[in-house]
Design an enzyme around this catalytic site. Structure first.
Site, PDB file in Angstrom:
ATOM      1  N   GLN A   1       0.826  -1.212   0.000  1.00 21.11           N
ATOM      2  CA  GLN A   1       0.000   0.000   0.000  1.00 21.11           C
ATOM      3  C   GLN A   1       0.862   1.263   0.000  1.00 21.11           C
ATOM      4  O   GLN A   1       0.558   2.231  -0.684  1.00 21.11           O
ATOM      5  CB  GLN A   1      -0.939   0.011   1.205  1.00 21.11           C
ATOM      6  CG  GLN A   1      -1.904   1.171   1.231  1.00 21.11           C
ATOM      7  CD  GLN A   1      -2.868   1.161   0.052  1.00 21.11           C
ATOM      8  OE1 GLN A   1      -3.207   0.101  -0.487  1.00 21.11           O
ATOM      9  NE2 GLN A   1      -3.330   2.325  -0.364  1.00 21.11           N
ATOM     10  N   GLU A   2       1.926   1.264   0.779  1.00 24.47           N
ATOM     11  CA  GLU A   2       2.764   2.452   0.918  1.00 24.47           C
ATOM     12  C   GLU A   2       3.527   2.784  -0.360  1.00 24.47           C
ATOM     13  O   GLU A   2       3.598   3.940  -0.754  1.00 24.47           O
ATOM     14  CB  GLU A   2       3.759   2.288   2.072  1.00 24.47           C
ATOM     15  CG  GLU A   2       3.142   2.355   3.449  1.00 24.47           C
ATOM     16  CD  GLU A   2       2.702   3.740   3.871  1.00 24.47           C
ATOM     17  OE1 GLU A   2       2.974   4.729   3.164  1.00 24.47           O
ATOM     18  OE2 GLU A   2       2.064   3.848   4.933  1.00 24.47           O
ATOM     19  N   SER A   3       4.141   1.772  -0.989  1.00 23.55           N
ATOM     20  CA  SER A   3       5.052   2.055  -2.102  1.00 23.55           C
ATOM     21  C   SER A   3       4.885   1.163  -3.314  1.00 23.55           C
ATOM     22  O   SER A   3       5.593   1.360  -4.305  1.00 23.55           O
ATOM     23  CB  SER A   3       6.494   1.907  -1.608  1.00 23.55           C
ATOM     24  OG  SER A   3       6.742   0.541  -1.265  1.00 23.55           O
TER      25      SER A   3
END
Length: 198
Positions: free
Chosen positions: A97-99
């Site tokens: 989700q973050e990267s």
């Protein structure tokens, strides 16, 4: 990666390596055999996993992956999750989700790397290179573990704190009413479920 960063990383790795003294009566064959033997790998305990360290583990501190085959950085995510008392699927879901597993990802707010750590947060976690996948994974795992501990293991509140900050979660006594944070919590949990069932 700049030359200064490379030189710094080399110095960091060299400081972790201790010279192996040869016994005064050892012959070459015995010395070679002892140097070639595989080293024992210590396992993390609750005490060592909870103790903050100034540096992050090296890339060789990983073992098999608990994640589906083909998961980027699967072995590294698994090792960092285990060292920090986390579910590897949850950590992988957060990184996705973050990267999107891009170690060079960056946000307009200044968060960088696989786990999108802010520079100040990263520094406090012992991360010296935000774009080094191993350091980012370890730092993200430590930070997520801290948030889960702060919020008594509540995954939704721990993820919300990772995204919006622990102050926002405390202020609202739960997941803040920010659409971005609510969507983030749902997405990370869905990603984690996908890693568990694959």
């Amino acid at each position: 990666m700049s030359i200064d960063a490379v030189v710094s990383r080399i110095a960091q790795l060299q400081s972790l390596m201790a010279p192996i003294p040869a016994p005064p009566t050892a012959n070459f064959a015995a010395t070679l055999a002892s140097a070639s033997a595989p080293a024992a790998t210590p396992t993390a305990t609750a005490a060592t996993a909870a103790t903050p360290t100034a540096t992050v583990p090296s890339a060789t501190a990983t073992g098999p992956s608990a994640l589906p085959a083909g998961t980027p950085y699967g072995a590294e995510i698994t090792a960092a999750a285990h060292r920090n008392g986390l579910d590897p699927a949850l950590l992988a879901g957060l990184i996705k989700q973050e990267s999107g597993f891009n170690p060079n990802a960056g946000s307009p707010a200044g968060a960088q790397g696989l786990c999108q750590l802010m520079p100040g947060t990263a520094q406090g976690l012992g991360v010296t290179d935000l774009h080094d996948p191993i350091q980012s994974i370890e730092g993200g795992a430590k930070y997520l573990a801290e948030q889960l501990k702060t919020f008594d293991g509540d995954v939704a509140r721990g993820l919300a704190a990772y995204n919006a900050g622990p102050g926002a979660v405390q202020r609202y006594a739960g997941v803040p009413p920010y659409a971005e944070t609510q969507n983030y919590v749902r997405a990370v949990q869905a990603n984690a479920a996908g890693f568990r069932t694959s």
